[in-house]
Design an enzyme around this catalytic site. Structure first.
Site, PDB file in Angstrom:
ATOM      1  N   LYS A  42       0.795  -1.200   0.000  1.00  0.00           N
ATOM      2  CA  LYS A  42       0.000   0.000   0.000  1.00  0.00           C
ATOM      3  C   LYS A  42       0.840   1.269   0.000  1.00  0.00           C
ATOM      4  O   LYS A  42       0.342   2.358  -0.307  1.00  0.00           O
ATOM      5  CB  LYS A  42      -0.854   0.023   1.303  1.00  0.00           C
ATOM      6  CG  LYS A  42      -1.944  -1.005   1.371  1.00  0.00           C
ATOM      7  CD  LYS A  42      -2.636  -0.965   2.739  1.00  0.00           C
ATOM      8  CE  LYS A  42      -2.544  -2.302   3.394  1.00  0.00           C
ATOM      9  NZ  LYS A  42      -3.045  -2.353   4.768  1.00  0.00           N
ATOM     10  N   GLY A  43       2.089   1.137   0.412  1.00  0.00           N
ATOM     11  CA  GLY A  43       2.944   2.310   0.652  1.00  0.00           C
ATOM     12  C   GLY A  43       3.018   3.322  -0.481  1.00  0.00           C
ATOM     13  O   GLY A  43       3.054   4.522  -0.256  1.00  0.00           O
ATOM     14  N   GLU A  98       7.666   2.701  -5.974  1.00  0.00           N
ATOM     15  CA  GLU A  98       7.741   2.324  -4.561  1.00  0.00           C
ATOM     16  C   GLU A  98       7.862   3.577  -3.699  1.00  0.00           C
ATOM     17  O   GLU A  98       8.336   4.621  -4.157  1.00  0.00           O
ATOM     18  CB  GLU A  98       8.949   1.384  -4.369  1.00  0.00           C
ATOM     19  CG  GLU A  98       9.218   0.920  -2.954  1.00  0.00           C
ATOM     20  CD  GLU A  98       8.090   0.114  -2.309  1.00  0.00           C
ATOM     21  OE1 GLU A  98       6.959   0.616  -2.249  1.00  0.00           O
ATOM     22  OE2 GLU A  98       8.371  -0.992  -1.817  1.00  0.00           O
ATOM     23  N   ASP A  99       7.411   3.490  -2.455  1.00  0.00           N
ATOM     24  CA  ASP A  99       7.501   4.642  -1.565  1.00  0.00           C
ATOM     25  C   ASP A  99       8.941   4.908  -1.107  1.00  0.00           C
ATOM     26  O   ASP A  99       9.455   6.004  -1.237  1.00  0.00           O
ATOM     27  CB  ASP A  99       6.574   4.481  -0.341  1.00  0.00           C
ATOM     28  CG  ASP A  99       6.739   3.144   0.389  1.00  0.00           C
ATOM     29  OD1 ASP A  99       7.570   2.296  -0.026  1.00  0.00           O
ATOM     30  OD2 ASP A  99       6.014   2.924   1.393  1.00  0.00           O
ATOM     31  N   ASP A 102      14.752   0.905   1.550  1.00  0.00           N
ATOM     32  CA  ASP A 102      15.458   0.897   2.822  1.00  0.00           C
ATOM     33  C   ASP A 102      16.641  -0.066   2.704  1.00  0.00           C
ATOM     34  O   ASP A 102      17.686   0.286   2.175  1.00  0.00           O
ATOM     35  CB  ASP A 102      14.428   0.474   3.883  1.00  0.00           C
ATOM     36  CG  ASP A 102      14.901   0.614   5.310  1.00  0.00           C
ATOM     37  OD1 ASP A 102      15.410   1.688   5.663  1.00  0.00           O
ATOM     38  OD2 ASP A 102      14.746  -0.336   6.089  1.00  0.00           O
ATOM     39  N   LYS A 130      16.899   5.471   1.570  1.00  0.00           N
ATOM     40  CA  LYS A 130      17.770   5.596   2.746  1.00  0.00           C
ATOM     41  C   LYS A 130      19.075   4.864   2.434  1.00  0.00           C
ATOM     42  O   LYS A 130      19.229   3.689   2.760  1.00  0.00           O
ATOM     43  CB  LYS A 130      17.125   4.916   3.956  1.00  0.00           C
ATOM     44  CG  LYS A 130      16.000   5.674   4.620  1.00  0.00           C
ATOM     45  CD  LYS A 130      15.509   4.899   5.838  1.00  0.00           C
ATOM     46  CE  LYS A 130      14.287   5.529   6.461  1.00  0.00           C
ATOM     47  NZ  LYS A 130      13.661   4.646   7.466  1.00  0.00           N
ATOM     48  N   PHE A 151      12.787   7.351  11.133  1.00  0.00           N
ATOM     49  CA  PHE A 151      11.532   6.693  10.790  1.00  0.00           C
ATOM     50  C   PHE A 151      10.523   7.717  10.297  1.00  0.00           C
ATOM     51  O   PHE A 151      10.099   8.604  11.033  1.00  0.00           O
ATOM     52  CB  PHE A 151      10.967   5.858  11.939  1.00  0.00           C
ATOM     53  CG  PHE A 151       9.933   4.904  11.418  1.00  0.00           C
ATOM     54  CD1 PHE A 151      10.316   3.725  10.791  1.00  0.00           C
ATOM     55  CD2 PHE A 151       8.582   5.215  11.470  1.00  0.00           C
ATOM     56  CE1 PHE A 151       9.379   2.868  10.232  1.00  0.00           C
ATOM     57  CE2 PHE A 151       7.626   4.366  10.927  1.00  0.00           C
ATOM     58  CZ  PHE A 151       8.031   3.182  10.307  1.00  0.00           C
ATOM     59  N   ASP A 158       3.627   4.410   6.493  1.00  0.00           N
ATOM     60  CA  ASP A 158       2.864   4.178   7.715  1.00  0.00           C
ATOM     61  C   ASP A 158       3.737   3.795   8.902  1.00  0.00           C
ATOM     62  O   ASP A 158       4.876   3.374   8.761  1.00  0.00           O
ATOM     63  CB  ASP A 158       1.868   3.033   7.497  1.00  0.00           C
ATOM     64  CG  ASP A 158       2.562   1.671   7.450  1.00  0.00           C
ATOM     65  OD1 ASP A 158       3.494   1.503   6.631  1.00  0.00           O
ATOM     66  OD2 ASP A 158       2.202   0.785   8.257  1.00  0.00           O
ATOM     67  N   ARG A 164      -0.752   7.122   6.877  1.00  0.00           N
ATOM     68  CA  ARG A 164      -0.589   7.083   5.412  1.00  0.00           C
ATOM     69  C   ARG A 164      -1.239   8.289   4.745  1.00  0.00           C
ATOM     70  O   ARG A 164      -0.810   8.727   3.677  1.00  0.00           O
ATOM     71  CB  ARG A 164      -1.220   5.813   4.836  1.00  0.00           C
ATOM     72  CG  ARG A 164      -0.502   4.524   5.201  1.00  0.00           C
ATOM     73  CD  ARG A 164      -0.975   3.401   4.290  1.00  0.00           C
ATOM     74  NE  ARG A 164      -0.664   2.070   4.771  1.00  0.00           N
ATOM     75  CZ  ARG A 164       0.485   1.430   4.567  1.00  0.00           C
ATOM     76  NH1 ARG A 164       1.464   2.027   3.919  1.00  0.00           N
ATOM     77  NH2 ARG A 164       0.673   0.210   5.031  1.00  0.00           N
TER      78      ARG A 164
HETATM   79  P1  IMP Z   1      13.362  -2.887   2.389  1.00  0.00           P
HETATM   80  O1  IMP Z   1      14.010  -1.935   1.373  1.00  0.00           O
HETATM   81  O2  IMP Z   1      13.261  -4.284   1.887  1.00  0.00           O
HETATM   82  O3  IMP Z   1      14.072  -2.838   3.708  1.00  0.00           O
HETATM   83  O4  IMP Z   1      11.873  -2.457   2.664  1.00  0.00           O
HETATM   84  C1  IMP Z   1      11.377  -1.221   2.350  1.00  0.00           C
HETATM   85  C2  IMP Z   1       9.996  -1.101   2.984  1.00  0.00           C
HETATM   86  O5  IMP Z   1      10.141  -0.848   4.387  1.00  0.00           O
HETATM   87  C3  IMP Z   1       9.217   0.066   2.439  1.00  0.00           C
HETATM   88  O6  IMP Z   1       8.414  -0.297   1.337  1.00  0.00           O
HETATM   89  C4  IMP Z   1       8.388   0.497   3.632  1.00  0.00           C
HETATM   90  O7  IMP Z   1       7.181  -0.229   3.668  1.00  0.00           O
HETATM   91  C5  IMP Z   1       9.218   0.131   4.814  1.00  0.00           C
HETATM   92  N1  IMP Z   1       9.940   1.279   5.385  1.00  0.00           N
HETATM   93  C6  IMP Z   1      11.263   1.515   5.347  1.00  0.00           C
HETATM   94  N2  IMP Z   1      11.596   2.664   5.942  1.00  0.00           N
HETATM   95  C7  IMP Z   1      10.431   3.198   6.374  1.00  0.00           C
HETATM   96  C8  IMP Z   1      10.103   4.413   7.091  1.00  0.00           C
HETATM   97  O8  IMP Z   1      10.940   5.264   7.444  1.00  0.00           O
HETATM   98  N3  IMP Z   1       8.793   4.608   7.365  1.00  0.00           N
HETATM   99  C9  IMP Z   1       7.817   3.729   6.981  1.00  0.00           C
HETATM  100  N4  IMP Z   1       8.080   2.584   6.314  1.00  0.00           N
HETATM  101  C10 IMP Z   1       9.374   2.318   6.018  1.00  0.00           C
HETATM  102 MG    MG Z   2       6.213  -0.771   1.438  1.00  0.00          MG
END
Ligand code: IMP
Ligand code: MG
Length: 178
Positions: A42-43, A98-99, A102, A130, A151, A158, A164
């Site tokens: 949903k992000g 994608e939002d 990370d 990030k 965060f 969210d 959101r």
């Molecule tokens: P990753 O890159 O596999 O670690 O996952 C990324 C996902 O982690 C994103 O799609 C978000 O849903 C979540 N996420 C990472 N950082 C944040 C944040 O600062 N706030 C909210 N969700 C986050």
């Molecule tokens: Mg996400």
């Protein structure tokens, strides 16, 4: 909800300017191509709906719901597709929206799954990144903002499924999640 923020990192004006810039870049790069823009729910929902209105091309859209396997605290690196794309993407130009990127683990697995379907190309558009948290290098073709390891909530992001719908992106107060 604004009172739960430590600070606002990007206000509505800053977000809109960046989304417009990304949309214009995509419009230039994909002129004349058959493009499918895929929102990752949903992000990315909020970012996605603003972004596609800044792309001046006859695109198609679709959505995918993906989540990492595991117990919730440890990302295993494998992705489970909870809701798949409606149509085959073979031969098509796909842009994943994608939002935030990370660790990069989720997106890396999702990209691998989609590449097996033989699209003409797959590119990634992420509003936020990030870099200091990256575990797997995921090239972001269209990146909105690089952010520090804080965060963030709002504009689709969210904490426990809340915030959101905040129109801004801000740092959530520590006392809310600790
Ligand atoms: P990753 O890159 O596999 O670690 O996952 C990324 C996902 O982690 C994103 O799609 C978000 O849903 C979540 N996420 C990472 N950082 C944040 C944040 O600062 N706030 C909210 N969700 C986050
Ligand atoms: Mg996400």
């Amino acid at each position: 909800m604004l009172k739960d923020l430590e600070s606002v990192m990007f206000d509505e004006k800053a977000i809109a300017a960046k989304v417009s810039e990304l949309g214009q870049q995509i419009t230039k790069d994909y002129a004349g191509k058959d493009v499918l823009v895929v929102g990752i729910l949903k992000g990315a929902a909020v970012f996605f709906t603003d972004l596609i209105r800044q792309i001046n091309l006859p695109i198609n859209i679709d959505f995918i719901v993906a989540s990492s396997y595991g117990d919730g605290t440890e990302t295993s690196g494998k992705v489970d597709i909870k809701k798949d794309l409606e149509k085959d993407i073979a031969g098509r130009h796909v842009i994943l929206v994608e939002d935030i990127i990370d660790s990069g683990i989720t997106m890396n697995s999702l990209m691998a799954i989609l590449r097996e379907r033989k699209p003409a190309s797959v590119k990634l558009c992420a509003l936020l990144s990030k870099p200091s948290r990256r575990q797997i290098d995921v090239p972001i073709d269209y990146c909105g903002f690089e952010v520090p390891d804080e965060f963030l909530v709002g504009y689709g992001l969210d904490y426990a499924e809340k915030y959101r719908n905040l129109p801004v992106i801000g740092v959530l107060k520590r006392e809310i999640y600790t």
